[in-house]
Design a protein around this motif. Structure first.
Motif, PDB file in Angstrom:
ATOM      1  N   LEU A   1      47.640  91.314   2.380  1.00  0.00           N
ATOM      2  CA  LEU A   1      48.916  90.605   2.239  1.00  0.00           C
ATOM      3  C   LEU A   1      49.619  90.986   0.932  1.00  0.00           C
ATOM      4  O   LEU A   1      50.839  91.261   0.913  1.00  0.00           O
ATOM      5  N   ALA A   2      48.859  91.013  -0.137  1.00  0.00           N
ATOM      6  CA  ALA A   2      49.439  91.365  -1.448  1.00  0.00           C
ATOM      7  C   ALA A   2      49.996  92.781  -1.415  1.00  0.00           C
ATOM      8  O   ALA A   2      51.084  93.057  -1.955  1.00  0.00           O
ATOM      9  N   GLU A   3      49.274  93.666  -0.745  1.00  0.00           N
ATOM     10  CA  GLU A   3      49.719  95.057  -0.656  1.00  0.00           C
ATOM     11  C   GLU A   3      51.040  95.148   0.112  1.00  0.00           C
ATOM     12  O   GLU A   3      52.004  95.781  -0.349  1.00  0.00           O
ATOM     13  N   ALA A   4      51.100  94.503   1.277  1.00  0.00           N
ATOM     14  CA  ALA A   4      52.315  94.594   2.114  1.00  0.00           C
ATOM     15  C   ALA A   4      53.518  93.955   1.418  1.00  0.00           C
ATOM     16  O   ALA A   4      54.622  94.515   1.433  1.00  0.00           O
ATOM     17  N   LEU A   5      53.309  92.811   0.799  1.00  0.00           N
ATOM     18  CA  LEU A   5      54.435  92.129   0.141  1.00  0.00           C
ATOM     19  C   LEU A   5      54.927  92.907  -1.078  1.00  0.00           C
ATOM     20  O   LEU A   5      56.136  92.982  -1.325  1.00  0.00           O
ATOM     21  N   SER A   6      54.006  93.497  -1.807  1.00  0.00           N
ATOM     22  CA  SER A   6      54.441  94.272  -2.980  1.00  0.00           C
ATOM     23  C   SER A   6      55.213  95.516  -2.544  1.00  0.00           C
ATOM     24  O   SER A   6      56.175  95.916  -3.203  1.00  0.00           O
ATOM     25  N   ILE A   7      54.788  96.135  -1.421  1.00  0.00           N
ATOM     26  CA  ILE A   7      55.537  97.298  -0.918  1.00  0.00           C
ATOM     27  C   ILE A   7      56.944  96.858  -0.519  1.00  0.00           C
ATOM     28  O   ILE A   7      57.931  97.517  -0.835  1.00  0.00           O
ATOM     29  N   LYS A   8      57.021  95.726   0.176  1.00  0.00           N
ATOM     30  CA  LYS A   8      58.331  95.282   0.659  1.00  0.00           C
ATOM     31  C   LYS A   8      59.273  94.943  -0.498  1.00  0.00           C
ATOM     32  O   LYS A   8      60.430  95.331  -0.492  1.00  0.00           O
ATOM     33  N   TYR A   9      58.766  94.215  -1.492  1.00  0.00           N
ATOM     34  CA  TYR A   9      59.671  93.708  -2.531  1.00  0.00           C
ATOM     35  C   TYR A   9      59.774  94.612  -3.760  1.00  0.00           C
ATOM     36  O   TYR A   9      60.781  94.620  -4.446  1.00  0.00           O
ATOM     37  N   TRP A  10      58.727  95.378  -4.062  1.00  0.00           N
ATOM     38  CA  TRP A  10      58.775  96.199  -5.277  1.00  0.00           C
ATOM     39  C   TRP A  10      58.676  97.695  -4.993  1.00  0.00           C
ATOM     40  O   TRP A  10      58.939  98.504  -5.866  1.00  0.00           O
ATOM     41  N   GLY A  11      58.207  98.072  -3.810  1.00  0.00           N
ATOM     42  CA  GLY A  11      58.074  99.497  -3.502  1.00  0.00           C
ATOM     43  C   GLY A  11      56.625  99.935  -3.459  1.00  0.00           C
ATOM     44  O   GLY A  11      55.743  99.306  -4.064  1.00  0.00           O
ATOM     45  N   THR A  12      56.389 101.033  -2.738  1.00  0.00           N
ATOM     46  CA  THR A  12      55.030 101.539  -2.517  1.00  0.00           C
ATOM     47  C   THR A  12      54.302 101.835  -3.820  1.00  0.00           C
ATOM     48  O   THR A  12      53.091 101.622  -3.941  1.00  0.00           O
ATOM     49  N   GLN A  13      55.042 102.313  -4.809  1.00  0.00           N
ATOM     50  CA  GLN A  13      54.398 102.739  -6.051  1.00  0.00           C
ATOM     51  C   GLN A  13      53.747 101.576  -6.808  1.00  0.00           C
ATOM     52  O   GLN A  13      52.936 101.805  -7.703  1.00  0.00           O
TER      53      GLN A  13
END
Lengths: 409, 287
Positions: free
Chosen positions: B245-257
Motif C-alpha cells: 500500500l505504501a509503495e502504490a500510494l507513494s508512486i501515485k502521489y510522489w512518483g516512482t522514484q
C-alpha cells in the motif's frame, strides 16, 4: 679462432627474427591487397564479439551472434574485408561491463583483434570504449546511447543505427499529424528511460506538442499507480519508452484496462523487444501501437526483397529468431561497415578506415539491411542518412521470426 | 481506490513470501533468502502445465506442491544442514547461493522471456468499492489472507506446530524434550517450498512467469517481515499489505522514484519506535 659472445648470439637471433618478421609482414601486406574470393585461408581479419552468451541477456547475445555469422558468410563470399577472410571469435561477458573490460584486455594482450563488437548494451560498450580507442581497434555494434557517438573521444567507433533523436523526431511528427496536442511519456525509472524521455520531450516540443513525463518501475509488479496518473493529465495519447524485453509492457496494458483508459492510444517505442501479444488478452491490444523501424515489421510478404528473405532464411537455419529483426539486421550492418570502410580505404588500417567512412559518399543499393542508406561524418559516427520511410507506426501484433505482424486493429 | 487495490494485491504477494519466510524462521531459526525463488519456479510450473501441456490449472498447483517440497528438502540437505551451528549464520550465504542456482536453472529451462498464464479467476476488471481490479487480484488477496490465518492456527494448535514454536524458543531444550529438530527443519523447508511453489499458480496471472520474479520480491518481502515482526504470521500479512500500500500510494502521489525511499523510511520508523516490528513478540529480559 673467435667465439661469439652470448650477447652477439642474441643479437644475431634478434636480427634473424626481425628478418623473418619483416618477411611475414610483407607477405601479410601483400595478401591483404589480394582478394581471397574463396573466403578461406590467408591472413584473417579477426573480429572479436564481447557480448552476453549466457545469463539473463543471452537471447540478444545469441541473436547478434547468429546475425554476425550470417553476415560474415556473406562478406567472405564477396571477397572478405579488403581481401581478408573475416574470422569471428566470441567472449561471453554475461552483460557485465566489468567482465567485458577484463575479457577485452585479455584478448588484446593475447592477440589484438582487428575489430570488436562491444557488448549488447550501452553500459558494456561505454566500459570498453576507452580501451578500444587506446588500442586503435575498430569498434562496431548495435548499442545506441548518445554517449557512444563521440568521434573525438572514440574515433574508431561506428554504428549503423541513427541517434535516438531521429526516431523521436519521426514519432513526434506522426503525433502532430494525428492531431494530438499533448502526449504523456511513460518512461522507466532508469538511465535509458530518463535519457530517452528527455529526447522525446524535446522532439514533441519542437513540433509544437506539449508532454508530461510519468515514470514507472521497470521491475514493478503492478503499473496501475503510474498509469492512473494519466487521468487528468490532459494527454490524448501515451508513448511508452524503452519497455524492453521484460514484462513491463504487458503490465502497462493490464493497468490501462484497470484504470479505464482502453480508448486512449498507447504507443510503444522501438525499445519494446518483448512480444506483448503473448502477455495480455487480445482485448487489451486495441489502440496499442508500436513505433519502430520498418525492418522490424513483417518483411516476408510480397514487398520483401530477395536479400531480406535470404537473410531471414539463413538466420532461421541457425535457430529460432526470438528478438526483433532490428537486432539482427543492425548486427549484420555493423559487420558490413568494416567491409565498406576497408574497401573505400583500400586498407584495414583503422585510421584510414575511419577517414574513408567519414567521407563516404554513398553505397550501392542493397548494401544495408536496416536503412536504405547509411552515412557518417566527422562529427557523428551514427547514421545521419536515415529517412522517414525507415520508420513505421503499426498496431501491436505478434512477433513471428523476429518480425512484427501488425494486427488489424 | 484503484491505487489502494493495486497496493493490496501486490502487497499480498509480498505478504505471501514474508509468511513463508516465517515458517522456516520459526521452525529452524534460518532466514532462507532463496524462498522467493520457489514462487518464481511455481509460476513456471504453472506455465508448463497450463500452456505447454494444456492441463487444468489445478494440476499446476499439485505439481507445484511436489516440485517445491522436493526442492525445499534438497536445499535443507545441501545448503543448510551441513553448516556448523556455531552462531556464524553461514546459511545467510548458502541460501543466497541456492537462490542463484534456482534462478539459473529456471533461466536455462524457460529462458528470459516473460510468459502469460490464465489463472483460477478471470482477467476481467470489476468495480469494488469504487476501485477497479481483476478477479485474479481478488483471488490473490483472499488466498493469502486465508493462508496466513490457517498457518497461524496450525502453529498454535497442532502438535508439530507447537514443537516448531518450542524449537524456535530454545533448540537445545527442545532436543532434550525429544523433539526431532532436524526432521522439523527438513519438514519446514519442504513445506515452505511446497506452499510457495503451489501458490505460483495463483499469483502468475498478475506477475507473469518470469525468471527475475524472486529477485524483485526478496527485499520487499524482507521489509514486510521486519515491519510486521519476525515470528508473527499475522504481522507478516499486515506488513506485506502495508508495504504494498505504501509503495502504490507513494508512486501515485510522489512518483516512482520515491517508492523505495518511502518504504525504507517506514521501515526505519517502525524499527526505531518498535524494534521487534508491529506484531513481533516483545523481547523478554532474563534476570
Amino acid at each position: 679462432m673467435f667465439h661469439m659472445s652470448g650477447q652477439s648470439k642474441a643479437s644475431r637471433a634478434s636480427l634473424a627474427a626481425a628478418a623473418v618478421a619483416a618477411l611475414l609482414g610483407m607477405s601479410a601486406c601483400s595478401s591483404s591487397n589480394k582478394v581471397d574470393a574463396s573466403g578461406s585461408g590467408g591472413h584473417p581479419y579477426r573480429v572479436l564479439a564481447v557480448m552476453p552468451l549466457s545469463g539473463a541477456n543471452q537471447a540478444i547475445g545469441q541473436a547478434t551472434k547468429n546475425a554476425l555469422e550470417v553476415a560474415a558468410d556473406g562478406i567472405n563470399k564477396s571477397g572478405g574485408i579488403n581481401g581478408r577472410r573475416v574470422a569471428l571469435s566470441y567472449a561471453d561477458d554475461q552483460a557485465d561491463p566489468t567482465k567485458a573490460v577484463s575479457l577485452l584486455q585479455a584478448a588484446i594482450s593475447a592477440q589484438k583483434p582487428d575489430a570488436v563488437v562491444a557488448g549488447s548494451s550501452s553500459n558494456e560498450t561505454l566500459a570498453m570504449l576507452p580501451a578500444l580507442s587506446r588500442a586503435k581497434i575498430m569498434n562496431i555494434g548495435t548499442t545506441s546511447s548518445i554517449k557512444i557517438d563521440d568521434p573525438n573521444q572514440y574515433p574508431y567507433t561506428f554504428r549503423p543505427n541513427d541517434r535516438p533523436t531521429v526516431l523521436a523526431k519521426a514519432d513526434a511528427e506522426q503525433f502532430a499529424h494525428l492531431g494530438y496536442k499533448k502526449v504523456a511519456l511513460l518512461a522507466p525509472d532508469s538511465a535509458i528511460g530518463i535519457s530517452n524521455s528527455g529526447v522525446n520531450s524535446d522532439a514533441l516540443n519542437a513540433v509544437g506538442l506539449s508532454s508530461v513525463t510519468i515514470k514507472f518501475d521497470p521491475a514493478g509488479l503492478d503499473m496501475s499507480a503510474p498509469v492512473a496518473q494519466l487521468k487528468g493529465s490532459g494527454a490524448q495519447a501515451a508513448l511508452v519508452i524503452s519497455a524492453g524485453p521484460a514484462a513491463a509492457g504487458g503490465l502497462i496494458l493490464d493497468a490501462r484496462a484497470k484504470v479505464g483508459l482502453s480508448s486512449m492510444p498507447f504507443y510503444f517505442d522501438a525499445g519494446l523487444t518483448a512480444d506483448i501479444t503473448k502477455l495480455v488478452p487480445a482485448a487489451e491490444l486495441a489502440n496499442a501501437f508500436i513505433c519502430t523501424y520498418a525492418v522490424s515489421v513483417n518483411q516476408q510478404g510480397a514487398g520483401a526483397t530477395p536479400s531480406m528473405k535470404d537473410f531471414v532464411a539463413a538466420l532461421k537455419a541457425k535457430g529460432p529468431i526470438v528478438s526483433t529483426m532490428l537486432a539482427s539486421t543492425a548486427a549484420s550492418d555493423a559487420l558490413t561497415i568494416l567491409q565498406v570502410g576497408a574497401d573505400a580505404a583500400r586498407s584495414t588500417d583503422p585510421d584510414k578506415m575511419k577517414a574513408a567512412l567519414e567521407n563516404l559518399e554513398g553505397t550501392s543499393s542493397g548494401t544495408w539491411k536496416t536503412f536504405n542508406q547509411i552515412k557518417w561524418s566527422s562529427s557523428s559516427h551514427f547514421n545521419t542518412a536515415s529517412q522517414t520511410s525507415d520508420y513505421v507506426i503499426v498496431p501491436v501484433g505478434p512477433l513471428v521470426d523476429g518480425q512484427i505482424v501488425p494486427s488489424q486493429s | 481506490m484503484l491505487t489502494v487495490w493495486a497496493g493490496l494485491s501486490v502487497g499480498a504477494i509480498y505478504a505471501l513470501v514474508a509468511i513463508v519466510f516465517n515458517i522456516i524462521f520459526v521452525a529452524s531459526g534460518t532466514f532462507n533468502f532463496a524462498q522467493p525463488q520457489f514462487l518464481m519456479v511455481g509460476t513456471f510450473v504453472a506455465y508448463t502445465v497450463v500452456v505447454t501441456w494444456s492441463l487444468p490449472i489445478v494440476f499446476a498447483v499439485l505439481l507445484g506442491l511436489l516440485v517445491g517440497a522436493a526442492a525445499g528438502a534438497l536445499e535443507e540437505l545441501l545448503a543448510v544442514r551441513p553448516l556448523p551451528r556455531n552462531g556464524a549464520h553461514g546459511e545467510l550465504v548458502t541460501t543466497v547461493g541456492w537462490a542463484v542456482i534456482m534462478q539459473g536453472i529456471a533461466l536455462l529451462i524457460w529462458g528470459s522471456d516473460p510468459h502469460r498464464v490464465r489463472g483460477f479467476g478471470s482477467e476481467h476488471v470489476v468495480d469494488v468499492l469504487g476501485g477497479r481490479l481483476t478477479v485474479d487480484d481478488i483471488a490473490i488477496v483472499v488466498s493469502v489472507v486465508v493462508l496466513a490465518l490457517c498457518i497461524r492456527w496450525w502453529f498454535g494448535h497442532s502438535r508439530a506446530g507447537i514443537a516448531c514454536l518450542a524449537t524456535s524458543e530454545d533448540r537445545q531444550a527442545a532436543t532434550l524434550r525429544g523433539i526431532n529438530v532436524r526432521l522439523l527443519s527438513l519438514g519446514s523447508f519442504a513445506a515452505a517450498g511446497a506452499l510457495l511453489c503451489g501458490m505460483g499458480a495463483v499469483v502468475v496471472p498478475k506477475t507473469f512467469a518470469v525468471y527475475s520474479l524472486g529477485s524483485v520480491l526478496v527485499l520487499k518481502a524482507f521489509v514486510s517481515l521486519a515491519v510486521g515482526g519476525f515470528g508473527s504470521f499475522i504481522g507478516a500479512l499486515i506488513g506485506g499489505l502495508f508495504v504494498g500500500l505504501a509503495e502504490a500510494l507513494s508512486i501515485k502521489y510522489w512518483g516512482t522514484q520515491y517508492a523505495e525511499v518511502t518504504i525504507f523510511a517506514l521501515l526505519v520508523a517502525v524499527l526505531i519506535l518498535r524494534p521487534q516490528g508491529l506484531f513481533g513478540p516483545r523481547p523478554v529480559r532474563v534476570i
